[in-house]
Design an enzyme around this catalytic site. Structure first.
Site, short mmCIF file in Angstrom:
data_model
loop_
_atom_site.label_atom_id
_atom_site.label_comp_id
_atom_site.label_asym_id
_atom_site.label_seq_id
_atom_site.Cartn_x
_atom_site.Cartn_y
_atom_site.Cartn_z
N CYS A 19 -1.68 28.97 -16.08
CA CYS A 19 -2.14 29.49 -17.36
C CYS A 19 -2.60 28.32 -18.23
CB CYS A 19 -1.02 30.27 -18.02
SG CYS A 19 -1.61 31.32 -19.34
N PRO A 63 0.83 -1.21 0.00
CA PRO A 63 0.00 0.00 0.00
C PRO A 63 0.86 1.26 0.00
CG PRO A 63 0.15 -0.91 2.22
CD PRO A 63 0.88 -1.86 1.30
N ARG A 101 -0.82 4.69 -1.48
CA ARG A 101 -1.94 5.60 -1.34
C ARG A 101 -2.74 5.33 -0.06
NH1 ARG A 101 -4.52 7.35 -6.05
NH2 ARG A 101 -3.59 5.52 -7.04
N TYR A 138 -5.76 12.26 -14.41
CA TYR A 138 -6.60 11.06 -14.28
C TYR A 138 -8.09 11.39 -14.14
CZ TYR A 138 -2.07 9.30 -12.54
OH TYR A 138 -0.74 8.97 -12.38
#
Lengths: 444, 444
Positions: free
Chosen positions: B373, B299, B301, B346
């Site tokens: 921008c 793991p 995230r 994503y």
């Protein structure tokens, strides 16, 4: 496609001074890429200085005066780039406080700097007024009031443009002419916000409104978007002329001029495009019986993009069965989405060549991927390449001068590549390669 | 959605020690976010140390031993993070030479490091063997030969796993069970490449094959993908048992455990998931009459993501007419795609809260954008937020601990934000804010 194609360097995609010799070695401005790889390592970005300058001059000539052409520094900015742009007499667009700071530190004259941004802070605006930049492009009404207030505090007047949202979006070959109000930049023409902003800017004591600004998209390959935007915005010039008795002397038509990333793409010829745009504005102004405004443009990609290649070393190569009947050859290089996020971010297409020798393998479905821990880390998504590309070969992707280094990251703790400029057989390191020590320098 | 919703902090999305007091001020671990903004500036990333450590412990407990849980450093790595992970007894995954170097420099024990990568260089592999990392995960046959050669040169044996492409892709709620061979990582199970690699690894004199590795995707919210991958890969364990007479003692099931970025998303409970995975592997092994391998997971995230918020200052706010009948409120903050590329890259969803006070405006269609921008510079694409969010408010997006700082860029010359860790009422600067001087330090 045939072998000649893979070994050839399409002139409209590669830097102007790129050439392959009889032994198959590619050089730029007389410098063999394998020698540059040996000296500076890979991944390496190589920028053709004369190409960059020649594109500045082509643009300057096409639009009638260098200062009408504003190089969009967001595409790629270093102190050296700022100096080149300045020496060629072009103006400079900046889109953030830091871009402004870096341009000024590099000695770029403030009067030829145009300042963009949808969220300019008080400190940023204060710096604009203090240095008396050529133009601040106003993006929203809060900013208009804030800039007027800041200019009053400093006892100065600031030249400004109003950014107009013309309801036209041109992107690649698609033109959306009626919508596209739903984005963050500028004042809407359709709902009257743009005219109201013009009125407010005209009335603001410490602002001098000199023109309007429109920007309709990026990677544009044809004229209709520019024509439609010009029609709409000149309609506003006429309304300003009639209702406010004001003639705005300048018009900034923004950027967005497409370049060729692959052999089958064709950029618009700069002269043809400029001629068409200037003619359109002139004709429309005459029709509307208003003075013809001086036209500015903001190319970033069209100047920097084609001047640069990114040079990689090929590592792992594997052939994968992707269906019952098909295979794909995966060629992994030593960079990837950290130095070129555009394929992952925009599905941008790139192509590439082996530059240390001629290839003569059988052409097979190939994909060039990076070395990052992510399956979307792709540089060339689909291509037919010879099957003799092997570990140790040098592979270069052209047209990486814009929005590659500028958007680069340290994902997977990759360090930013070195950048060298080449000219007349001489290589000059512009940006040194980042090191692990650089990555750790922010640790407290 | 009602006012309570916007002022509330969904516990499954925000750091465990986040709370809002009666006056509306949000604090984490006892530190008021407005105070942190005043001290460190914005954009600012704030990481809840106890939350990070507690997620390490939850995982360790769920899988039966801390070292079975490999924190995926690509999600977010600093020397401090490496130290926390080490102190909690977890293992560490690295996916590049620099990630390995930084982990080792931070004192992370090599024997608990697993090394990934689809394109590892000879120097990288040499470093792995020299330091005797716990596992090198082999990705292709060239690498297998190269690692064996390097290990022989160094007179050592290297423990390895073989990365298997099980033909299963689980992404969010979609499971693609039969295809997905067409990506760069690993050896195909279907076409026999995985078995051949196992054979070669078993035969290689300086390699010690201890297990197989599979990784089926990211942001996974259910079990079927893990189950199917386990079934397929354990089928290979049985073939290895039968045909080679070898029992591999370990199995690495990779990462991909989904987290909640917004209130309506629900992560799988760690214990439930672990229990299901371990049970599945045990049952399958018994069915196949082979020893039950020890299960590792990776793991990144799921540990780092929910521990962190990014704190911004609201700047320009404008209401835009997006159709004849609808408007949208655009709220611009002082960061954007440079510190969080995930929405643009994503289409990742984020949510946010004003953290300096309670809001009680009317709920309206809103979009939170950055200061870059680029029109795609969006942080929260669509939300119903109170219309009293105003310039100067502090706005925080939760769940930014993974793949935000790690993928950050200097686009528009934005400097990387500062990162502070908070614990028991004390804030510690982990990474200082980048400066313009930092940006210019690579210029030669």
């Amino acid at each position: 496609m045939n072998h000649q194609d893979f070994n050839g360097l399409p002139a409209h995609v590669w830097p102007r001074n790129a050439a392959r010799d009889a032994s198959g070695v590619v050089s730029i401005a007389g410098l063999a890429l394998p020698d540059l790889a040996a000296e500076f390592g890979t991944p390496l970005m190589i920028i053709d200085e004369d190409d960059f300058r020649s594109r500045c001059r082509d643009m300057a000539e096409a639009y009638g005066a260098p200062r009408r052409v504003h190089y969009a520094s967001k595409a790629f900015l270093t102190s050296t780039i700022a100096r080149w742009v300045n020496e060629e007499g072009l103006s400079l667009d900046v889109a953030s406080f830091n871009e402004l700071t870096i341009a000024l530190r590099a000695g770029f004259p403030a009067e030829r700097i145009t300042v963009h941004g949808n969220n300019k802070s008080r400190e940023f605006l204060r710096s604009c007024v203090t240095h008396q930049v050529g133009h601040v492009v106003l993006d929203n009404s809060g900013e208009l009031d804030l800039l007027n207030e800041v200019a009053r505090e400093l006892g100065k007047t600031q030249r400004v443009m109003v950014r107009v949202k013309p309801g036209v979006e041109a992107h690649t070959n698609e033109l959306i002419a009626t919508a596209h109000e739903d984005q963050k930049f500028g004042f809407s023409l359709a709902d009257g916000a743009a005219f109201a902003a013009v009125q407010a800017a005209v009335e603001a004591e410490n602002l001098e409104l000199v023109g309007l600004h429109v920007h309709i998209g990026s990677q544009i390959f044809d004229m209709p978007g520019f024509q439609l935007a010009s029609q709409r915005v000149l309609g506003l010039y006429e309304r300003i002329h009639t209702e406010l008795g004001v003639d705005l002397p300048e018009l900034d038509l923004g950027g967005g001029y497409g370049i060729a990333y692959t052999a089958d793409q064709r950029a618009l010829d700069v002269k043809t495009l400029a001629h068409g745009m200037l003619r359109e504005v002139e004709d429309l102004a005459k029709e509307l019986d208003i003075p013809v405004p001086e036209v500015f443009v903001e190319p970033g990609r069209a100047i920097a993009g084609p001047t640069t290649v990114t040079l990689y070393t090929v590592g792992a190569v594997k052939t994968i069965k992707i269906s019952e009947t098909a295979t794909r050859r995966y060629i992994a290089v030593d960079g990837g989405m950290s130095d070129n996020i555009r394929p992952a971010l925009y599905e941008a297409e790139y192509d590439g060549r082996v530059v240390n020798r001629l290839c003569d393998g059988e052409y097979v479905d190939s994909r060039v991927v990076g070395a990052h821990c992510e399956s979307g880390d792709i540089l060339v998504n689909e291509a037919e390449y010879p099957d003799d590309i092997t570990p140790g070969d040098l592979f270069a992707t052209p047209a990486t001068g814009a929005y590659c280094y500028a958007m680069s990251s340290n994902y997977n703790m990759f360090t930013k590549p070195a950048v060298v400029s080449v000219k007349d057989g001489k290589a000059t390191l512009m940006l040194r390669r980042e090191t692990v020590d650089d990555l750790l320098r922010l640790e407290v």
